[in-house]
Scaffold this active site. Structure first.
Site, PDB file in Angstrom:
ATOM      1  N   TYR A 165      -2.179  -0.140  10.453  1.00  5.72           N
ATOM      2  CA  TYR A 165      -2.436  -0.802   9.174  1.00  5.72           C
ATOM      3  C   TYR A 165      -1.216  -0.679   8.263  1.00  5.72           C
ATOM      4  CZ  TYR A 165      -3.775  -1.305   4.319  1.00  5.72           C
ATOM      5  OH  TYR A 165      -3.776  -1.681   3.000  1.00  5.72           O
ATOM      6  N   SER A 200       0.825  -1.205   0.000  1.00  4.47           N
ATOM      7  CA  SER A 200       0.000   0.000   0.000  1.00  4.47           C
ATOM      8  C   SER A 200       0.861   1.258   0.000  1.00  4.47           C
ATOM      9  CB  SER A 200      -0.877  -0.027   1.255  1.00  4.47           C
ATOM     10  OG  SER A 200      -1.432   1.232   1.503  1.00  4.47           O
ATOM     11  N   LYS A 232       1.680  -3.565   6.615  1.00  6.29           N
ATOM     12  CA  LYS A 232       2.083  -3.762   5.214  1.00  6.29           C
ATOM     13  C   LYS A 232       3.602  -3.638   5.074  1.00  6.29           C
ATOM     14  CE  LYS A 232      -1.855  -4.649   3.439  1.00  6.29           C
ATOM     15  NZ  LYS A 232      -2.154  -5.888   2.698  1.00  6.29           N
TER      16      LYS A 232
END
Ligand code: NAD
Ligand code: WQD
Length: 340
Positions: free
Chosen positions: A151, A127, A155
């Site tokens: 989050y 991302s 990643k």
């Protein structure tokens, strides 16, 4: 023999569009999804569009190693595309342990199952959020990672797990794709983004305002240092993202090891650009009010897409008008999402 691809999270937004792209290009597709954020209906729609269904759908949690073993035992998997993860930034601040557990634990379980079953090819969903509050645009793959929420950290951690594993297992070929802001829908209007509850992301929110499900859009801040004061993002059509995954599969064999690419268009659009484009696409006014900035939001994120263009001779082609037109078609034909 067709190439068989395991698509984890294949019933989700990007996964379902990628399944169509693969089926239309003669791949066999096996899906693992626990449907924690998707409807089985999405895969029915995939079959309708592609004219044939995926070979199998296994309802399982990525962290369940025994379930993964059963999947690899049942199908001659050649490569894996790993979409399955939790993706809501705000929620990741509330429940960070669950995010690390599912996103990182799901990836390590998958890697160990792949290793045990002799599968060496993987495309991983990364991302743009790993770049954090970037100090420059556009962003290239070599720019520093600085995740600002759990989050994004999951990643970035997964990328490091994959890089370390590739160093240890030279037979592995991994492509990590850092998507910018995927939006839009399949042009048929059958497949699209169907978030549960109130959408976190702007495009499904806009679509729900246009169709009358929500009163108005809140524009999160108009005091950013941008031409119109609203945040700038690199929106990319989900069909381009799906096509990018097919191209990635084709290029896994080029060399072993870990490679990282941005998937973006290189074009930045502001929130107000998007509102205007959606009004044109839908023919409906989008009422909005400017509210305060959303905590954690950054001013501008735009990809430098040259690395993937040079490596694969490929670039995203669909513009903002197409993204809005297709998102609107899905919303108009499915006002209550797949549930309706
Ligand atoms: P999505 O939530 O629509 O799809 C994810 C799918 O994975 C869902 O079908 C969900 O049910 C499934 N899933 C979640 N946890 C699982 C688990 N533990 N076991 C099995 N299945 C599980 O999300 P999406 O937008 O399609 O995103 C796909 C991937 O791309 C994710 O990894 C996401 O982090 C990444 N990504 C998304 C965006 C975006 O803006 N949509 C941007 C960059 C990266
Ligand atoms: C876009 C712009 C908002 C909603 C997220 C994740 C990122 C990646 C992509 C997964 C911003 C503004 C939004 C609204 C608004 N996903 N906005 N009103 O935050 O750029 O990125 O999706 O990897 O990790 O963080 O996307 O669609 O939420 O916001 O004004 O109701 O729209 O401030 O400028 P974001 P978004």
């Amino acid at each position: 023999m067709p190439t068989t691809v395991l698509v984890t999270g294949g019933a989700g937004f990007i996964g379902s569009h990628t399944c169509v792209e693969l089926l239309e290009n003669d791949y066999e597709v096996v899906v693992v999804d626990d449907h924690s954020n998707s409807s089985p209906e999405a895969l029915e729609r995939v079959a309708k569009i592609a004219g044939r269904p995926v070979a199998a759908v296994h309802r399982a949690d990525m962290r369940d190693r025994r379930a993964l073993d059963a999947v690899f035992d049942s199908h001659p998997i050649d490569a894996v595309i790993h979409f399955a993860a939790k993706k809501a930034v705000g929620e990741s601040v509330e429940i960070p342990i669950a995010y690390y557990d599912i996103n990182v634990g799901g990836t390590t379980a998958l890697l160990s199952a792949m290793h045990a079953h002799g599968v060496h090819r993987l495309v991983f969903s990364s991302s743009c959020s790993i770049y954090g509050d970037a100090t420059k645009v556009p962003l290239a793959e070599g720019d520093p990672a600085a995740p600002t929420n759990p989050y994004a950290s999951t990643k970035w951690l997964c990328e490091q797990v994959l890089a370390d594993t590739c160093r240890r297992l030279p037979e592995l070929s991994v492509l990590a794709l850092r998507y910018f802001n995927p939006v839009g829908a399949h042009p048929s209007g059958l497949l699209g983004e169907d978030p549960r509850g109130v959408p976190n992301n702007i495009m499904p929110y806009l679509a729900q305002v246009a169709v009358g499900r929500r009163e108005r859009l809140s524009v999160f801040g108009d005091d950013y240092p941008t031409p119109d004061g609203t945040g700038i993002r690199d929106y990319i059509h989900v069909m381009d993202v799906a096509e990018g995954h097919r191209r990635a599969l084709e290029h896994l064999g080029d060399e072993n090891g870990m490679r990282v690419f941005n998937l973006g268009t290189g074009v930045g659009s502001s929130v107000l650009d998007l509102v205007a484009a959606f009004e044109r696409a839908s023919g409906r006014p989008i009422p909005y009010e400017v509210t305060g900035r959303r905590p954690g939001d950054v001013t501008e994120l735009v990809a430098d897409p040259t690395a993937v263009a040079e490596a694969w001779n490929w670039a995203a082609t669909r513009d903002l008008a197409a993204m809005c037109r297709d998102a609107w078609r899905f919303q108009e034909l499915n006002p209550a999402g797949y549930a309706g």
